[in-house]
Write a protein that holds these residues in place. Structure first.
Motif, short mmCIF file in Angstrom:
data_model
loop_
_atom_site.label_atom_id
_atom_site.label_comp_id
_atom_site.label_asym_id
_atom_site.label_seq_id
_atom_site.Cartn_x
_atom_site.Cartn_y
_atom_site.Cartn_z
N ALA A 40 -6.74 0.03 -2.91
CA ALA A 40 -5.72 -0.12 -1.88
C ALA A 40 -4.61 0.89 -2.07
CB ALA A 40 -5.15 -1.53 -1.90
N ARG A 41 -4.00 1.26 -0.97
CA ARG A 41 -2.88 2.18 -1.02
C ARG A 41 -1.70 1.51 -1.72
NH1 ARG A 41 -0.72 4.46 4.52
NH2 ARG A 41 0.82 2.83 4.34
N GLY A 42 -0.88 2.33 -2.38
CA GLY A 42 0.27 1.80 -3.09
C GLY A 42 0.05 1.75 -4.58
N THR A 70 0.35 7.62 1.55
CA THR A 70 1.60 6.89 1.45
C THR A 70 2.76 7.72 1.98
OG1 THR A 70 0.80 5.67 -0.48
CG2 THR A 70 3.18 5.77 -0.19
N ARG A 126 -9.69 5.32 -0.09
CA ARG A 126 -8.64 6.32 0.17
C ARG A 126 -9.17 7.59 0.84
NH1 ARG A 126 -4.74 4.26 1.36
NH2 ARG A 126 -6.44 3.01 2.14
N THR A 162 -4.25 0.11 4.66
CA THR A 162 -4.02 0.10 3.21
C THR A 162 -5.13 -0.58 2.43
OG1 THR A 162 -2.78 -1.97 3.34
CG2 THR A 162 -1.53 0.09 3.58
N ASP A 166 -4.36 8.86 -2.01
CA ASP A 166 -3.45 7.73 -1.87
C ASP A 166 -2.00 8.19 -1.74
OD1 ASP A 166 -2.90 4.86 -1.92
OD2 ASP A 166 -2.05 5.21 -3.91
#
Length: 226
Positions: free
Chosen positions: A4-6, A174, A186, A182, A170
């Motif tokens: 997941a993104r972040g 972002t 990626r 998200t 990623d």
């Protein structure tokens, strides 16, 4: 399992530009003996023209940040031209007699220019981009996106594998694509955000853009760790 993104919250830096370009050059060197006049993926340009365009992008981002007082409403006035109707409008071209090895050296050199400028520019610096004025981190992220995605186009044309690191994808997702999902992988998500493919439940984009406005969250843009 999706990443997941972040998970890669660190700001985009010159080290990321350097890493992206070195990975791209290394991948494309595997096809130095191929026919670089073939079409680059879904683009209307051939593989040679696409790498020239990428080198020109990196050069242009570097010089946009370069002046003591960067322009905030227009480009630094280098002269652009096209080698053929419909080809990319560049200030940077590679000597055809140098072959693909020389072309990749031009790409490497342009990447080094942007890397150096991003590393030395004040985080408070602002310069013009067609999507709105941005800062050194924003231009670094743009350079990484250009590198990853256009290398995809060329790799598709030349028939070589190309799958950049998820953490690099990623960070630029972002930074530049706040509208991107998200909860998806990626690299496919970056290709979706740049109109190259679809995602489950999300059709391929006919038009796309990024958002390079400086962060408002106080992220540390001085961190240039590799």
């Amino acid at each position: 399992m999706h990443e997941a993104r972040g998970t890669s919250a660190r700001a985009v830096t010159g080290a990321d530009v350097e890493r992206a370009v070195r990975l791209a050059v290394s991948a494309l060197r595997r096809a130095e003996g191929a026919d670089w006049s073939v079409r680059a993926g879904s683009l209307e340009w051939d593989c040679w023209e696409t790498v020239e365009h990428l080198a020109d992008d990196l050069f242009s981002y570097a010089v946009q940040l370069g002046p003591a007082n960067p322009p905030t409403s227009t480009h630094v006035p280098f002269a652009w031209s096209r080698k053929r109707p419909g080809g990319p409008a560049n200030a940077v071209f590679a000597d055809r007699e140098a072959g693909p090895a020389g072309l990749l050296q031009v790409l490497d050199a342009s990447g080094a220019l942007l890397t150096a400028i991003v590393r030395t520019a004040a985080p408070t610096l602002r310069a013009h981009h067609i999507f709105g004025a941005s800062d050194p981190e924003g231009f670094a992220a743009m350079g990484v996106v250009e590198t990853l995605v256009h290398t995809h186009d060329v790799a598709e044309g030349l028939g070589i594998d190309w799958s950049p690191p998820a953490d690099l994808c990623d960070r630029v997702l972002t930074r530049l694509f706040p509208h991107a999902p998200t909860d998806t992988e990626r690299w496919p998500t970056l290709l979706w955000a740049t109109g190259r493919t679809d995602l489950p439940g999300r059709p391929r984009l006919n038009t796309w853009r990024w958002y390079g406005a400086p962060r408002a969250d106080g992220a540390d843009r001085a961190d240039d760790a590799p």
